[in-house]
Design a protein around this motif. Structure first.
Motif, PDB file in Angstrom:
ATOM      1  N   VAL A 176       1.152  -1.044  -0.039  1.00 57.55           N
ATOM      2  CA  VAL A 176      -0.148   0.117  -0.058  1.00 57.55           C
ATOM      3  C   VAL A 176       0.774   1.132  -0.112  1.00 57.55           C
ATOM      4  O   VAL A 176       0.276   2.210  -0.897  1.00 57.55           O
ATOM      5  CB  VAL A 176      -1.184   0.116   0.566  1.00 57.55           C
ATOM      6  N   ILE A 177       1.643   1.194   0.842  1.00 55.27           N
ATOM      7  CA  ILE A 177       2.702   2.294   0.612  1.00 55.27           C
ATOM      8  C   ILE A 177       3.346   2.399  -0.225  1.00 55.27           C
ATOM      9  O   ILE A 177       3.817   3.143  -0.864  1.00 55.27           O
ATOM     10  CB  ILE A 177       3.671   2.535   2.241  1.00 55.27           C
ATOM     11  N   VAL A 178       4.156   1.369  -1.733  1.00 54.29           N
ATOM     12  CA  VAL A 178       4.608   1.843  -2.201  1.00 54.29           C
ATOM     13  C   VAL A 178       3.539   2.127  -3.170  1.00 54.29           C
ATOM     14  O   VAL A 178       4.104   3.087  -4.519  1.00 54.29           O
ATOM     15  CB  VAL A 178       5.657   0.755  -2.290  1.00 54.29           C
ATOM     16  N   ALA A 179       3.106   1.398  -3.861  1.00 56.27           N
ATOM     17  CA  ALA A 179       1.050   1.734  -4.196  1.00 56.27           C
ATOM     18  C   ALA A 179       1.717   3.765  -4.328  1.00 56.27           C
ATOM     19  O   ALA A 179       1.084   4.210  -5.092  1.00 56.27           O
ATOM     20  CB  ALA A 179       0.555   1.170  -5.222  1.00 56.27           C
ATOM     21  N   ALA A 180       1.411   3.658  -2.642  1.00 58.59           N
ATOM     22  CA  ALA A 180       0.627   5.307  -2.838  1.00 58.59           C
ATOM     23  C   ALA A 180       1.492   5.731  -2.957  1.00 58.59           C
ATOM     24  O   ALA A 180       1.470   7.410  -3.658  1.00 58.59           O
ATOM     25  CB  ALA A 180       0.226   5.780  -0.701  1.00 58.59           C
ATOM     26  N   LEU A 181       2.796   5.881  -2.134  1.00 56.09           N
ATOM     27  CA  LEU A 181       3.665   6.765  -3.261  1.00 56.09           C
ATOM     28  C   LEU A 181       4.261   6.767  -4.415  1.00 56.09           C
ATOM     29  O   LEU A 181       4.522   8.383  -4.752  1.00 56.09           O
ATOM     30  CB  LEU A 181       5.338   6.714  -2.118  1.00 56.09           C
ATOM     31  N   TRP A 182       4.660   5.817  -5.425  1.00 55.67           N
ATOM     32  CA  TRP A 182       4.642   5.336  -6.424  1.00 55.67           C
ATOM     33  C   TRP A 182       4.119   5.708  -7.781  1.00 55.67           C
ATOM     34  O   TRP A 182       4.506   5.801  -8.770  1.00 55.67           O
ATOM     35  CB  TRP A 182       6.846   4.967  -6.651  1.00 55.67           C
TER      36      TRP A 182
END
Length: 140
Positions: free
Chosen positions: A70-76
């Motif tokens: 979720v973090i990676v998708a939200a950032l990148w």
């Protein structure tokens, strides 16, 4: 789109995959499975400690694929990575807090079968909550 809206939107895409919520094709069986499975996941925050095979492991939110995806998708997959200082430890803590909160909220939405709006702004806090946060920050 706000930071929170970005995290929640990405959680809606990632949570079903990482927590095995969409593997059934029959709609009635899928609803029943989701209710039973999500209830187990949210009990004592077990969703932070289960692996891809749904067995309890010694995972933490920092190395859990569900929250970190979720973090990676939200950032990148958005422009957030351009706005955040990834060398700042507090910023990284906040990313895990947002990722965990978004994951938890999406699971709770599966459980209640209703979308929820959560306002994390300071203006939404009651006076007591705001005072408690201020006191905690002063103590640190």
């Amino acid at each position: 789109m706000t930071v929170w809206a970005t995290f929640k939107m990405k959680a809606h895409y990632k949570v079903p995959t990482h927590y095995n919520l969409d593997h059934l094709s029959d709609a009635n069986a899928k609803v029943t499975h989701r209710l039973q499975h999500v209830l187990q996941l949210v009990e004592n925050h077990a969703y932070l400690f289960v692996d891809e095979m749904n067995s309890v492991r010694s995972l933490t939110p920092i190395n859990h694929l569900g929250v970190s995806s979720v973090i990676v998708a939200a950032l990148w997959e958005s422009s957030l990575h351009e706005e955040i200082d990834l060398d700042d430890v507090n910023a990284l803590d906040n990313l895990f807090l947002l990722g965990g909160a978004a994951t938890h909220l999406v699971l709770m939405e599966y459980l209640s079968r209703r979308r929820k709006t959560v306002d994390f702004s300071v203006s939404s806090l009651s006076g007591a909550e705001y005072h408690h946060i201020q006191q905690h920050n002063l103590a640190v």
